[in-house]
Design a protein around this motif. Structure first.
Motif, PDB file in Angstrom:
ATOM      1  N   GLN A 221      38.709  34.093 111.467  1.00 35.49           N
ATOM      2  CA  GLN A 221      38.305  33.262 110.332  1.00 35.49           C
ATOM      3  C   GLN A 221      39.493  32.463 109.781  1.00 35.49           C
ATOM      4  O   GLN A 221      39.361  31.288 109.450  1.00 35.49           O
ATOM      5  CB  GLN A 221      37.694  34.127 109.226  1.00 35.49           C
ATOM      6  CG  GLN A 221      37.203  33.333 108.013  1.00 35.49           C
ATOM      7  CD  GLN A 221      36.070  32.377 108.375  1.00 35.49           C
ATOM      8  OE1 GLN A 221      35.049  32.776 108.928  1.00 35.49           O
ATOM      9  NE2 GLN A 221      36.264  31.096 108.075  1.00 35.49           N
TER      10      GLN A 221
ATOM     11  N   GLY B  43      30.708  23.399 107.985  1.00 34.09           N
ATOM     12  CA  GLY B  43      29.623  23.529 107.019  1.00 34.09           C
ATOM     13  C   GLY B  43      29.176  22.185 106.488  1.00 34.09           C
ATOM     14  O   GLY B  43      27.977  21.940 106.305  1.00 34.09           O
ATOM     15  N   THR B  44      30.141  21.295 106.253  1.00 32.92           N
ATOM     16  CA  THR B  44      29.801  19.953 105.784  1.00 32.92           C
ATOM     17  C   THR B  44      29.035  19.179 106.847  1.00 32.92           C
ATOM     18  O   THR B  44      28.087  18.451 106.548  1.00 32.92           O
ATOM     19  CB  THR B  44      31.088  19.189 105.404  1.00 32.92           C
ATOM     20  OG1 THR B  44      31.765  19.904 104.375  1.00 32.92           O
ATOM     21  CG2 THR B  44      30.755  17.777 104.925  1.00 32.92           C
TER      22      THR B  44
ATOM     23  N   THR C  21      39.632  28.412 109.838  1.00 32.51           N
ATOM     24  CA  THR C  21      39.783  27.778 108.525  1.00 32.51           C
ATOM     25  C   THR C  21      40.934  26.789 108.545  1.00 32.51           C
ATOM     26  O   THR C  21      40.887  25.737 107.899  1.00 32.51           O
ATOM     27  CB  THR C  21      40.018  28.831 107.442  1.00 32.51           C
ATOM     28  OG1 THR C  21      38.886  29.703 107.379  1.00 32.51           O
ATOM     29  CG2 THR C  21      40.227  28.177 106.075  1.00 32.51           C
TER      30      THR C  21
ATOM     31  N   GLU D 249      25.080  24.372 105.339  1.00 31.89           N
ATOM     32  CA  GLU D 249      25.574  25.633 104.776  1.00 31.89           C
ATOM     33  C   GLU D 249      24.672  26.806 105.167  1.00 31.89           C
ATOM     34  O   GLU D 249      23.583  26.637 105.715  1.00 31.89           O
ATOM     35  CB  GLU D 249      25.655  25.505 103.252  1.00 31.89           C
ATOM     36  CG  GLU D 249      26.516  24.342 102.766  1.00 31.89           C
ATOM     37  CD  GLU D 249      27.979  24.502 103.119  1.00 31.89           C
ATOM     38  OE1 GLU D 249      28.416  25.661 103.365  1.00 31.89           O
ATOM     39  OE2 GLU D 249      28.711  23.491 103.162  1.00 31.89           O
TER      40      GLU D 249
ATOM     41  N   ASN E 109      34.154  27.020 109.676  1.00 32.82           N
ATOM     42  CA  ASN E 109      35.031  26.576 108.593  1.00 32.82           C
ATOM     43  C   ASN E 109      34.296  25.585 107.690  1.00 32.82           C
ATOM     44  O   ASN E 109      33.134  25.202 107.950  1.00 32.82           O
ATOM     45  CB  ASN E 109      36.343  25.984 109.138  1.00 32.82           C
ATOM     46  CG  ASN E 109      36.118  24.762 110.028  1.00 32.82           C
ATOM     47  OD1 ASN E 109      35.019  24.223 110.102  1.00 32.82           O
ATOM     48  ND2 ASN E 109      37.178  24.328 110.704  1.00 32.82           N
ATOM     49  N   ALA E 110      34.967  25.165 106.635  1.00 32.33           N
ATOM     50  CA  ALA E 110      34.324  24.301 105.645  1.00 32.33           C
ATOM     51  C   ALA E 110      33.902  22.969 106.248  1.00 32.33           C
ATOM     52  O   ALA E 110      32.845  22.422 105.911  1.00 32.33           O
ATOM     53  CB  ALA E 110      35.274  24.074 104.466  1.00 32.33           C
TER      54      ALA E 110
END
Length: 351
Positions: free
Chosen positions: A13, A40-41, A17, A45, A36-37
């Motif tokens: 993770q 997700g974008t 990230t 989500e 990672n973020a």
């Protein structure tokens, strides 16, 4: 229940990230274990613990994931996200993680590269089309002169005149292409020479004096008496104003007036500072507003047939745009059918 492979590699993770690209991890049960973020974008989500097909719906990508999970062989796949005029393109690298059943996916946005490749293809196609027409005409006339018109002096002179015009048309196109290439090469090098715009405008007016007389066009220059000092490349700015003035004379119509007006703006909202505006206004038939956003595109013509008859290549305004970009300026175009057109060059004064 926690995945044993993830327990054996507790830094997964942390690693994904830190990745700048959208990245996710798929486990042995074909479920998304980590993302990672950025992923997700891109994908949505609340995907952890769900089957990968929930987020990855493109058939080629789904097939590549299934193959990698079976044979643990790295793969790369590209896919397109359809969104009307704003389609996006992604290159996905699929990498099995050694000594585990995990599969790492990273997404590279290749939209700019895809658009650049499309522009290259369109450019080559347009150049080929522009050259094919005069070349076809030349080949046809040469064949005619070799056969039926061999002994016809009158036809021979007429054909040679047309051939000369077509050759000159190709020469203009090649010249514009070379000019565009040079301008693009220098676009990121800002000019450093101070010059008086009045001198440049007067020279452009003098260069086109004969064309204006032939069309019975009155070119009026209103630049005042004070020097109009800007930082710029004199030759390139002369090219800009010669091009815009030539267009105004040709397309504004005979027995009309073309006005060149200079004015200072205390604050231009786009340049965010004081600016010099040079307006070239004609009294011609005007341009439908639907065409205005595309006028600086390469080879874009409002009236292709008439433009070619008048010697247009469809590259002039593209060259103007690139030169003004180098000068940190911009081109504004205002027109309505039946009310003429205004081409406004805006140059910064905060040198």
């Amino acid at each position: 229940m926690p995945n044993n492979d993830l327990d054996a590699a507790p830094s997964v993770q942390d690693l994904i990230t830190a990745f700048p690209l959208p990245t996710l991890v798929i486990g042995r049960d074909e479920k998304i274990e980590r993302l990672n973020a950025a992923a997700g974008t891109l994908l949505g989500e609340n995907l952890v613990g769900r089957h990968f097909t929930t987020a990855l719906r493109h058939p080629a990508l789904v097939d590549a994931v299934e193959r990698c999970l079976r044979d643990h062989t790295p793969r790369e796949v590209s896919y397109q996200v359809v969104g009307g005029a704003n389609d996006a393109f992604y290159d996905v690298h699929l990498q099995p993680v050694a000594a585990s059943a995990l599969l790492l996916l990273s997404f590279q946005n290749a939209t700019d590269l895809a658009h650049a490749e499309k522009m290259r293809r369109d450019f080559v196609a347009n150049v080929s089309h522009e050259l094919r027409t005069p070349l076809t005409a030349l080949m046809g006339f040469i064949e005619t002169l070799r056969s039926s018109a061999r002994d016809d002096a009158k036809a021979r002179d007429r054909f040679l005149g047309i051939m000369s015009d077509e050759a000159e048309r190709m020469n203009r196109l090649v010249g514009k292409l070379l000019s565009l290439s040079r301008v693009e090469a220098d676009q990121h090098v800002r000019p450093t020479t101070e010059l008086d715009l009045r001198v440049v405008l007067r020279r452009a007016q003098e260069n086109l004096a004969q064309l204006a007389r032939d069309g019975r066009v009155d070119v009026r220059l209103d630049s005042g008496q004070a020097p109009l000092q800007v930082i710029g490349d004199a030759d390139q700015l002369l090219q800009v104003f010669t091009n815009l003035l030539e267009n105004a004379i040709k397309y504004g119509g005979n027995d009309r007036t073309v006005d060149i007006i200079t004015r200072k703006s205390a604050h231009d909202p786009v340049l965010r500072g004081p600016a010099m505006e040079i307006v070239i206004a004609d009294q011609g038939p005007g341009i439908d507003p639907i065409h205005l956003p595309r006028l600086t595109e390469r080879f874009y013509r409002v009236d292709g047939h008439r433009s070619r008859e008048l010697g247009g290549t469809g590259l002039g305004l593209a060259i103007v745009k690139h030169i003004l970009n180098r000068h940190r300026g911009r081109l504004k175009i205002a027109s309505q059918p039946g009310k003429g057109a205004q081409f406004i060059v805006v140059l910064p004064l905060d040198a």
